[in-house]
Design a protein around this motif. Structure first.
Motif, PDB file in Angstrom:
ATOM      1  N   GLN A  90       0.833  -1.208   0.000  1.00  0.00           N
ATOM      2  CA  GLN A  90       0.000   0.000   0.000  1.00  0.00           C
ATOM      3  C   GLN A  90       0.870   1.260   0.000  1.00  0.00           C
ATOM      4  O   GLN A  90       1.882   1.327   0.693  1.00  0.00           O
ATOM      5  CB  GLN A  90      -0.900  -0.007   1.247  1.00  0.00           C
ATOM      6  N   THR A  91       0.460   2.257  -0.766  1.00  0.00           N
ATOM      7  CA  THR A  91       1.104   3.569  -0.783  1.00  0.00           C
ATOM      8  C   THR A  91       0.083   4.587  -0.308  1.00  0.00           C
ATOM      9  O   THR A  91      -1.055   4.604  -0.771  1.00  0.00           O
ATOM     10  CB  THR A  91       1.580   3.942  -2.204  1.00  0.00           C
ATOM     11  N   VAL A  92       0.501   5.457   0.631  1.00  0.00           N
ATOM     12  CA  VAL A  92      -0.399   6.448   1.213  1.00  0.00           C
ATOM     13  C   VAL A  92       0.270   7.817   1.133  1.00  0.00           C
ATOM     14  O   VAL A  92       1.434   7.975   1.523  1.00  0.00           O
ATOM     15  CB  VAL A  92      -0.723   6.109   2.684  1.00  0.00           C
ATOM     16  N   LEU A  93      -0.461   8.808   0.633  1.00  0.00           N
ATOM     17  CA  LEU A  93      -0.001  10.196   0.611  1.00  0.00           C
ATOM     18  C   LEU A  93      -0.954  11.008   1.474  1.00  0.00           C
ATOM     19  O   LEU A  93      -2.158  10.990   1.263  1.00  0.00           O
ATOM     20  CB  LEU A  93       0.015  10.754  -0.817  1.00  0.00           C
ATOM     21  N   HIS A  94      -0.397  11.709   2.451  1.00  0.00           N
ATOM     22  CA  HIS A  94      -1.193  12.545   3.349  1.00  0.00           C
ATOM     23  C   HIS A  94      -0.625  13.962   3.289  1.00  0.00           C
ATOM     24  O   HIS A  94       0.570  14.159   3.472  1.00  0.00           O
ATOM     25  CB  HIS A  94      -1.117  12.007   4.781  1.00  0.00           C
ATOM     26  N   ARG A  95      -1.481  14.927   2.994  1.00  0.00           N
ATOM     27  CA  ARG A  95      -1.063  16.338   2.913  1.00  0.00           C
ATOM     28  C   ARG A  95      -1.786  17.129   3.986  1.00  0.00           C
ATOM     29  O   ARG A  95      -3.013  17.172   4.032  1.00  0.00           O
ATOM     30  CB  ARG A  95      -1.375  16.905   1.533  1.00  0.00           C
ATOM     31  N   ASN A  97      -2.654  20.706   5.209  1.00  0.00           N
ATOM     32  CA  ASN A  97      -2.752  22.068   4.686  1.00  0.00           C
ATOM     33  C   ASN A  97      -2.935  23.050   5.836  1.00  0.00           C
ATOM     34  O   ASN A  97      -3.605  22.745   6.815  1.00  0.00           O
ATOM     35  CB  ASN A  97      -3.937  22.184   3.725  1.00  0.00           C
ATOM     36  N   PRO A  98      -2.377  24.267   5.729  1.00  0.00           N
ATOM     37  CA  PRO A  98      -2.480  25.223   6.830  1.00  0.00           C
ATOM     38  C   PRO A  98      -3.884  25.763   7.083  1.00  0.00           C
ATOM     39  O   PRO A  98      -4.275  25.943   8.224  1.00  0.00           O
ATOM     40  CB  PRO A  98      -1.528  26.347   6.439  1.00  0.00           C
ATOM     41  N   ARG A  99      -4.662  26.032   6.036  1.00  0.00           N
ATOM     42  CA  ARG A  99      -5.978  26.638   6.235  1.00  0.00           C
ATOM     43  C   ARG A  99      -7.078  25.873   5.511  1.00  0.00           C
ATOM     44  O   ARG A  99      -8.102  26.448   5.151  1.00  0.00           O
ATOM     45  CB  ARG A  99      -5.956  28.082   5.739  1.00  0.00           C
ATOM     46  N   ALA A 100      -6.868  24.604   5.282  1.00  0.00           N
ATOM     47  CA  ALA A 100      -7.877  23.793   4.594  1.00  0.00           C
ATOM     48  C   ALA A 100      -7.858  22.389   5.193  1.00  0.00           C
ATOM     49  O   ALA A 100      -7.012  22.076   6.016  1.00  0.00           O
ATOM     50  CB  ALA A 100      -7.586  23.745   3.095  1.00  0.00           C
ATOM     51  N   LYS A 101      -8.796  21.580   4.746  1.00  0.00           N
ATOM     52  CA  LYS A 101      -8.850  20.204   5.223  1.00  0.00           C
ATOM     53  C   LYS A 101      -7.612  19.434   4.774  1.00  0.00           C
ATOM     54  O   LYS A 101      -7.059  19.698   3.706  1.00  0.00           O
ATOM     55  CB  LYS A 101     -10.076  19.494   4.653  1.00  0.00           C
ATOM     56  N   ASP A 102      -7.231  18.460   5.569  1.00  0.00           N
ATOM     57  CA  ASP A 102      -6.153  17.573   5.167  1.00  0.00           C
ATOM     58  C   ASP A 102      -6.613  16.731   3.984  1.00  0.00           C
ATOM     59  O   ASP A 102      -7.795  16.429   3.846  1.00  0.00           O
ATOM     60  CB  ASP A 102      -5.750  16.658   6.319  1.00  0.00           C
ATOM     61  N   GLN A 103      -5.671  16.369   3.133  1.00  0.00           N
ATOM     62  CA  GLN A 103      -5.981  15.557   1.960  1.00  0.00           C
ATOM     63  C   GLN A 103      -5.315  14.194   2.106  1.00  0.00           C
ATOM     64  O   GLN A 103      -4.206  14.089   2.644  1.00  0.00           O
ATOM     65  CB  GLN A 103      -5.500  16.259   0.694  1.00  0.00           C
ATOM     66  N   HIS A 104      -5.976  13.159   1.608  1.00  0.00           N
ATOM     67  CA  HIS A 104      -5.498  11.791   1.777  1.00  0.00           C
ATOM     68  C   HIS A 104      -5.686  11.036   0.463  1.00  0.00           C
ATOM     69  O   HIS A 104      -6.722  11.163  -0.196  1.00  0.00           O
ATOM     70  CB  HIS A 104      -6.306  11.123   2.902  1.00  0.00           C
ATOM     71  N   TRP A 105      -4.671  10.268   0.072  1.00  0.00           N
ATOM     72  CA  TRP A 105      -4.743   9.442  -1.122  1.00  0.00           C
ATOM     73  C   TRP A 105      -4.032   8.139  -0.830  1.00  0.00           C
ATOM     74  O   TRP A 105      -2.975   8.119  -0.181  1.00  0.00           O
ATOM     75  CB  TRP A 105      -4.076  10.172  -2.283  1.00  0.00           C
ATOM     76  N   ASP A 106      -4.584   7.032  -1.292  1.00  0.00           N
ATOM     77  CA  ASP A 106      -3.897   5.749  -1.149  1.00  0.00           C
ATOM     78  C   ASP A 106      -4.135   4.902  -2.391  1.00  0.00           C
ATOM     79  O   ASP A 106      -5.095   5.105  -3.135  1.00  0.00           O
ATOM     80  CB  ASP A 106      -4.336   5.000   0.116  1.00  0.00           C
ATOM     81  N   SER A 107      -3.218   3.970  -2.593  1.00  0.00           N
ATOM     82  CA  SER A 107      -3.313   3.091  -3.752  1.00  0.00           C
ATOM     83  C   SER A 107      -2.438   1.863  -3.508  1.00  0.00           C
ATOM     84  O   SER A 107      -1.564   1.869  -2.644  1.00  0.00           O
ATOM     85  CB  SER A 107      -2.828   3.824  -5.007  1.00  0.00           C
ATOM     86  N   ASN A 108      -2.684   0.833  -4.305  1.00  0.00           N
ATOM     87  CA  ASN A 108      -1.837  -0.343  -4.280  1.00  0.00           C
ATOM     88  C   ASN A 108      -0.488   0.041  -4.879  1.00  0.00           C
ATOM     89  O   ASN A 108      -0.426   0.602  -5.968  1.00  0.00           O
ATOM     90  CB  ASN A 108      -2.487  -1.468  -5.089  1.00  0.00           C
ATOM     91  N   THR A 109       0.600  -0.265  -4.187  1.00  0.00           N
ATOM     92  CA  THR A 109       1.944   0.143  -4.618  1.00  0.00           C
ATOM     93  C   THR A 109       2.273  -0.396  -6.010  1.00  0.00           C
ATOM     94  O   THR A 109       2.922   0.295  -6.804  1.00  0.00           O
ATOM     95  CB  THR A 109       2.993  -0.331  -3.599  1.00  0.00           C
ATOM     96  N   TYR A 110       1.820  -1.573  -6.317  1.00  0.00           N
ATOM     97  CA  TYR A 110       2.128  -2.179  -7.604  1.00  0.00           C
ATOM     98  C   TYR A 110       1.595  -1.342  -8.777  1.00  0.00           C
ATOM     99  O   TYR A 110       2.201  -1.289  -9.837  1.00  0.00           O
ATOM    100  CB  TYR A 110       1.555  -3.589  -7.667  1.00  0.00           C
ATOM    101  N   TRP A 111       0.455  -0.691  -8.584  1.00  0.00           N
ATOM    102  CA  TRP A 111      -0.187   0.045  -9.675  1.00  0.00           C
ATOM    103  C   TRP A 111       0.145   1.529  -9.699  1.00  0.00           C
ATOM    104  O   TRP A 111      -0.314   2.251 -10.592  1.00  0.00           O
ATOM    105  CB  TRP A 111      -1.701  -0.143  -9.605  1.00  0.00           C
ATOM    106  N   VAL A 112       0.918   2.024  -8.762  1.00  0.00           N
ATOM    107  CA  VAL A 112       1.258   3.452  -8.731  1.00  0.00           C
ATOM    108  C   VAL A 112       2.294   3.762  -9.813  1.00  0.00           C
ATOM    109  O   VAL A 112       3.290   3.054  -9.963  1.00  0.00           O
ATOM    110  CB  VAL A 112       1.822   3.857  -7.350  1.00  0.00           C
ATOM    111  N   THR A 113       2.031   4.821 -10.575  1.00  0.00           N
ATOM    112  CA  THR A 113       3.008   5.298 -11.552  1.00  0.00           C
ATOM    113  C   THR A 113       3.390   6.730 -11.189  1.00  0.00           C
ATOM    114  O   THR A 113       2.556   7.527 -10.770  1.00  0.00           O
ATOM    115  CB  THR A 113       2.456   5.268 -12.992  1.00  0.00           C
ATOM    116  N   VAL A 114       4.666   7.027 -11.351  1.00  0.00           N
ATOM    117  CA  VAL A 114       5.193   8.366 -11.086  1.00  0.00           C
ATOM    118  C   VAL A 114       5.394   9.036 -12.437  1.00  0.00           C
ATOM    119  O   VAL A 114       6.015   8.466 -13.328  1.00  0.00           O
ATOM    120  CB  VAL A 114       6.534   8.297 -10.326  1.00  0.00           C
ATOM    121  N   GLU A 115       4.850  10.237 -12.586  1.00  0.00           N
ATOM    122  CA  GLU A 115       4.954  10.938 -13.867  1.00  0.00           C
ATOM    123  C   GLU A 115       5.550  12.321 -13.665  1.00  0.00           C
ATOM    124  O   GLU A 115       5.280  12.990 -12.663  1.00  0.00           O
ATOM    125  CB  GLU A 115       3.583  11.057 -14.526  1.00  0.00           C
TER     126      GLU A 115
END
Length: 165
Positions: A90-95, A97-115
């Motif tokens: 599993q890959t998880v990205l958590h952001r 933010n100073p004045r907004a809601k936190d953002q969350h994204w996750d995906s299966n590591t095998y299918w993640v592509t970096v562009e």
């Protein structure tokens, strides 16, 4: 570089933390505002004892207050933090933010592509992660060269995570 990699006790997991540049620490901000206030008040010494001093003083204080407000707001904006955890499954990205809601994204590591979008993104060398039906940005506040280096490091990290499966 305003980011760092760390590997917790679990060797199959890597964590990346990214944050904006912190060019002016709080102590430097206080020194700058004090120096600005001192330099702005020097011309007022010739007006001591006159009514003109009281007419100009509120405007000068508003100017110093505006500088303080702008620097304080800039400091708050730099409190953004992105945390990317790359596990074998599993890959998880958590952001945060100073004045907004936190953002969350996750995906299966095998299918993640970096562009790397060299010209098509909102900034040059825009780095995105794609997976689980979504494409999310990462490190948009970094410089162009730092985003290129981040792209290379992310590509390498995902390759080693997939190999560890």
């Amino acid at each position: 570089m305003p980011y760092s990699w760390s590997s917790p006790q679990n060797a199959s997991e890597q964590t990346l933390e990214l944050w904006p540049h912190q060019s002016l620490p709080p102590r430097g901000m206080a020194a700058f505002v004090l120096a600005t206030f001192t330099l702005i008040t020097i011309p007022l010494f010739g007006l001591l004892g006159t009514a003109l001093l009281w007419a100009l003083l509120p405007f000068l204080l508003i100017a110093v207050g505006g500088i303080w407000f702008a620097l304080h707001r800039s400091h708050q904006d730099r409190s953004t933090l992105e945390t990317l955890t790359i596990g074998s499954d599993q890959t998880v990205l958590h952001r945060t933010n100073p004045r907004a809601k936190d953002q969350h994204w996750d995906s299966n590591t095998y299918w993640v592509t970096v562009e790397l979008h060299q010209k098509d993104g909102p900034v040059p060398n825009y780095v995105t992660l794609k997976g689980n039906g979504r494409e999310v940005e990462i490190g948009a506040f970094l410089s162009e060269e730092e985003r290129q280096q981040l792209f290379a490091e992310l590509t390498s990290a995902f390759s080693s995570a997939r190999a560890a499966r």
